[in-house]
Design a protein around this motif. Structure first.
Motif, PDB file in Angstrom:
ATOM      1  N   VAL A 137      20.924   2.272   7.067  1.00 41.12           N
ATOM      2  CA  VAL A 137      20.498   3.530   6.450  1.00 41.12           C
ATOM      3  C   VAL A 137      21.698   4.110   5.718  1.00 41.12           C
ATOM      4  N   GLU A 138      21.496   4.606   4.529  1.00 43.24           N
ATOM      5  CA  GLU A 138      22.582   5.233   3.771  1.00 43.24           C
ATOM      6  C   GLU A 138      22.175   6.637   3.355  1.00 43.24           C
ATOM      7  N   LEU A 139      23.110   7.559   3.525  1.00 44.60           N
ATOM      8  CA  LEU A 139      22.855   8.943   3.120  1.00 44.60           C
ATOM      9  C   LEU A 139      24.037   9.409   2.280  1.00 44.60           C
ATOM     10  N   GLY A 140      23.721   9.976   1.140  1.00 43.42           N
ATOM     11  CA  GLY A 140      24.798  10.429   0.265  1.00 43.42           C
ATOM     12  C   GLY A 140      24.383  11.624  -0.555  1.00 43.42           C
ATOM     13  N   TYR A 141      25.348  12.102  -1.353  1.00 39.79           N
ATOM     14  CA  TYR A 141      25.091  13.286  -2.158  1.00 39.79           C
ATOM     15  C   TYR A 141      25.776  13.093  -3.501  1.00 39.79           C
ATOM     16  N   THR A 142      25.009  13.160  -4.559  1.00 35.60           N
ATOM     17  CA  THR A 142      25.563  12.978  -5.901  1.00 35.60           C
ATOM     18  C   THR A 142      26.121  14.313  -6.385  1.00 35.60           C
ATOM     19  N   LEU A 143      27.441  14.318  -6.594  1.00 29.55           N
ATOM     20  CA  LEU A 143      28.136  15.567  -6.880  1.00 29.55           C
ATOM     21  C   LEU A 143      27.677  16.232  -8.175  1.00 29.55           C
ATOM     22  N   THR A 153       0.836  -1.191   0.000  1.00 31.32           N
ATOM     23  CA  THR A 153       0.000   0.000   0.000  1.00 31.32           C
ATOM     24  C   THR A 153       0.873   1.244   0.000  1.00 31.32           C
ATOM     25  N   TRP A 154       1.872   1.192   0.860  1.00 27.63           N
ATOM     26  CA  TRP A 154       2.743   2.336   1.025  1.00 27.63           C
ATOM     27  C   TRP A 154       3.571   2.607  -0.242  1.00 27.63           C
ATOM     28  N   ALA A 155       3.850   1.526  -0.979  1.00 29.44           N
ATOM     29  CA  ALA A 155       4.712   1.619  -2.155  1.00 29.44           C
ATOM     30  C   ALA A 155       4.144   2.510  -3.241  1.00 29.44           C
ATOM     31  N   ALA A 156       2.868   2.700  -3.221  1.00 27.63           N
ATOM     32  CA  ALA A 156       2.239   3.512  -4.247  1.00 27.63           C
ATOM     33  C   ALA A 156       2.861   4.903  -4.321  1.00 27.63           C
ATOM     34  N   PHE A 157       3.360   5.388  -3.205  1.00 29.33           N
ATOM     35  CA  PHE A 157       4.001   6.704  -3.253  1.00 29.33           C
ATOM     36  C   PHE A 157       5.423   6.656  -2.718  1.00 29.33           C
ATOM     37  N   ALA A 158       6.050   5.499  -2.866  1.00 34.50           N
ATOM     38  CA  ALA A 158       7.426   5.370  -2.384  1.00 34.50           C
ATOM     39  C   ALA A 158       8.404   5.378  -3.546  1.00 34.50           C
ATOM     40  N   PRO A 159       9.669   5.704  -3.300  1.00 29.53           N
ATOM     41  CA  PRO A 159      10.694   5.609  -4.336  1.00 29.53           C
ATOM     42  C   PRO A 159      11.474   4.259  -4.429  1.00 29.53           C
ATOM     43  N   MET A 160      12.711   4.145  -4.997  1.00 32.84           N
ATOM     44  CA  MET A 160      13.456   2.883  -5.329  1.00 32.84           C
ATOM     45  C   MET A 160      14.947   2.724  -4.940  1.00 32.84           C
ATOM     46  N   ALA A 161      15.466   1.489  -4.812  1.00 29.17           N
ATOM     47  CA  ALA A 161      16.926   1.151  -4.718  1.00 29.17           C
ATOM     48  C   ALA A 161      17.226  -0.345  -4.625  1.00 29.17           C
ATOM     49  N   GLU A 162      18.426  -0.744  -4.293  1.00 32.96           N
ATOM     50  CA  GLU A 162      18.820  -2.160  -4.334  1.00 32.96           C
ATOM     51  C   GLU A 162      20.047  -2.492  -3.499  1.00 32.96           C
ATOM     52  N   ALA A 206      19.320   8.560  -0.462  1.00 33.57           N
ATOM     53  CA  ALA A 206      18.903   8.063   0.848  1.00 33.57           C
ATOM     54  C   ALA A 206      18.312   6.668   0.658  1.00 33.57           C
ATOM     55  N   ASN A 207      18.949   5.682   1.280  1.00 31.03           N
ATOM     56  CA  ASN A 207      18.495   4.299   1.149  1.00 31.03           C
ATOM     57  C   ASN A 207      18.300   3.713   2.536  1.00 31.03           C
ATOM     58  N   TRP A 208      17.428   2.783   2.656  1.00 30.73           N
ATOM     59  CA  TRP A 208      17.372   2.029   3.908  1.00 30.73           C
ATOM     60  C   TRP A 208      16.947   0.595   3.664  1.00 30.73           C
ATOM     61  N   ILE A 209      17.395  -0.273   4.554  1.00 31.47           N
ATOM     62  CA  ILE A 209      17.083  -1.697   4.476  1.00 31.47           C
ATOM     63  C   ILE A 209      16.704  -2.156   5.876  1.00 31.47           C
ATOM     64  N   ILE A 210      15.666  -2.956   5.947  1.00 34.26           N
ATOM     65  CA  ILE A 210      15.339  -3.580   7.222  1.00 34.26           C
ATOM     66  C   ILE A 210      15.057  -5.047   6.959  1.00 34.26           C
ATOM     67  N   ARG A 211      15.454  -5.879   7.917  1.00 33.69           N
ATOM     68  CA  ARG A 211      15.328  -7.325   7.784  1.00 33.69           C
ATOM     69  C   ARG A 211      14.668  -7.916   8.997  1.00 33.69           C
ATOM     70  N   THR A 245      12.850  -8.972   3.863  1.00 31.65           N
ATOM     71  CA  THR A 245      13.700  -7.793   3.740  1.00 31.65           C
ATOM     72  C   THR A 245      12.900  -6.695   3.042  1.00 31.65           C
ATOM     73  N   ILE A 246      13.024  -5.494   3.534  1.00 29.13           N
ATOM     74  CA  ILE A 246      12.418  -4.357   2.849  1.00 29.13           C
ATOM     75  C   ILE A 246      13.530  -3.361   2.561  1.00 29.13           C
ATOM     76  N   MET A 247      13.617  -2.954   1.314  1.00 28.11           N
ATOM     77  CA  MET A 247      14.671  -2.031   0.910  1.00 28.11           C
ATOM     78  C   MET A 247      14.045  -0.863   0.193  1.00 28.11           C
ATOM     79  N   GLN A 248      14.548   0.299   0.505  1.00 24.73           N
ATOM     80  CA  GLN A 248      14.058   1.471  -0.189  1.00 24.73           C
ATOM     81  C   GLN A 248      15.242   2.276  -0.652  1.00 24.73           C
ATOM     82  N   VAL A 249      15.211   2.727  -1.899  1.00 21.32           N
ATOM     83  CA  VAL A 249      16.300   3.489  -2.487  1.00 21.32           C
ATOM     84  C   VAL A 249      15.759   4.780  -3.067  1.00 21.32           C
ATOM     85  N   ASN A 250      16.452   5.858  -2.793  1.00 24.67           N
ATOM     86  CA  ASN A 250      16.055   7.152  -3.340  1.00 24.67           C
ATOM     87  C   ASN A 250      17.297   7.860  -3.839  1.00 24.67           C
TER      88      ASN A 250
END
Ligand SMILES: [Cu+2]
Lengths: 215, 129
Positions: free
Chosen positions: A196-202, A15-24, A209-214, A35-40
């Motif tokens: 949780v991952e936080l980064g900045y594309t130069l 349900t939540w995925a309808a407005f969620a973004p992506m990653a891997e 911003a990515n996160w994974i939970i298991r 496992t739930i992974m979200q990548v932005n």
């Protein structure tokens, strides 16, 4: 039933995925693990929720909202651990990833059968990390290939259960993109069952911003 | 801008939602005290393996992170004979505390480690406490 009680959070994610973004990242888990992974990142946002019946397979839901290609993909993803090398203080893996579903181009075009195939490899010790992934997508007839590589180092080695920190550099190659090669320094925080991952594309000045939970 | 907001929201969601999500998949029908403790503080190591009737130490290859430790713990915790599972990433060792009177043979341990995705190197049967 164990399956039903496990399906509840999964359904909530759908349900939540309808407005969620992506990653891997973690393509398979332990037998019976979710496992739930979200990548932005600058191009897309994705959500991948998978279940591993064995330590070599996972099947799950994958949704991606892609602003670079103006398309929303929703489908099923299967991941297969092709080979794992377990060393005394290291682990290396190769994976195959396959996705099939439908892509809805932004605007009024209708949804089309779409899919992707990916190959991933990683090598990790408690101090060092390296990974590579190639991914070919066909979203509503729009074919594209991407490569992504990462290196990382852990400035300190924590015990099991501690907060682990990694400093990483991700390089992405998307030949058809406006910015074919991008570099993203990021920091990974890993504690317990979540990462949780936080980064900045130069080049594109976009946040990652990515996160994974298991569980 | 929209993306940045989404990204922050997702991180916030992750931080807020984690404890709830981690608890949800518990199978309540099979819940016992050890599972309950496991749920609340996971991941961690089980306290005092020496308190078990007997301990078995398995040296394992491929244990590099907390997800690895979690995998091994989840798989061994399902075993009737196993009271506690402690994973030491520094030494690559899994210390199993067995219940009084219970046994777990080498072949089963090897099979469970492979099933978790790792490789067994050796097994050391400790003296019981
Ligand atoms: Cu691991």
């Amino acid at each position: 039933m164990s399956f039903l009680s496990r399906a509840a959070p999964f359904a909530a994610c759908l349900t939540w995925a309808a407005f969620a973004p992506m990653a891997e990242a973690r393509p398979v888990s332990y037998p019976g693990g979710w496992t739930i992974m979200q990548v932005n990142n600058g191009d897309s946002s994705s959500l991948h929720a998978h279940y591993s019946p064995t330590a070599s397979d996972s099947i799950g839901f994958y949704a991606e909202r892609n602003w670079a290609e103006d398309v929303q993909f929703t489908g099923l993803q299967y991941n297969r651990l092709l080979k794992r090398w377990n060393g005394p203080s290291s682990q290396a893996n190769t994976y195959l990833k396959l996705g099939v579903g439908q892509a809805d181009p932004f605007g009024d075009a209708s949804a089309e059968l779409s899919g992707f195939a990916g190959f991933a490899a990683d090598w990790e010790t408690r101090r060092w990390f390296a990974s590579y992934e190639a991914r070919a997508t066909d979203y509503a007839g729009n074919k594209s290939v991407r490569h992504s590589g990462r290196v990382g180092v852990a400035p300190y080695i924590g015990d099991y259960g501690d907060l682990h920190t990694w400093l990483m550099l991700q390089v992405d190659n998307h030949p058809e993109g406006d910015e074919p090669v991008t570099t993203t320094p990021l920091v990974r925080f890993f504690k317990g069952v979540q990462m949780v991952e936080l980064g900045y594309t130069l080049e594109t000045e976009e946040l990652l911003a990515n996160w994974i939970i298991r569980f | 801008m929209k993306l940045i907001k989404t990204a922050f929201a997702s991180v916030a969601f992750s931080l807020l939602a984690t404890p709830a999500m981690a608890e949800q998949p518990m199978d309540h029908s099979k819940m016992d005290h050890s599972a309950h403790a496991d749920m609340v503080v996971e991941p961690n190591t089980d306290a005092d393996p020496a308190a078990s009737a007997q301990t078995v130490t398995a040296k394992v290859n491929g244990l590099v992170c907390d997800f690895c430790a979690q995998a091994v713990r989840k798989v061994f915790k399902k075993q009737e004979a196993v009271e506690s599972v402690n994973v030491d990433l520094d030494t690559g060792e899994i210390v199993l505390g067995l219940k009084a009177g219970a046994t777990l043979d080498d072949e089963t341990i090897g099979k469970l480690i492979r099933k978790s995705g790792y490789s067994l190197v050796s097994i050391d049967r400790g003296e019981g406490a």
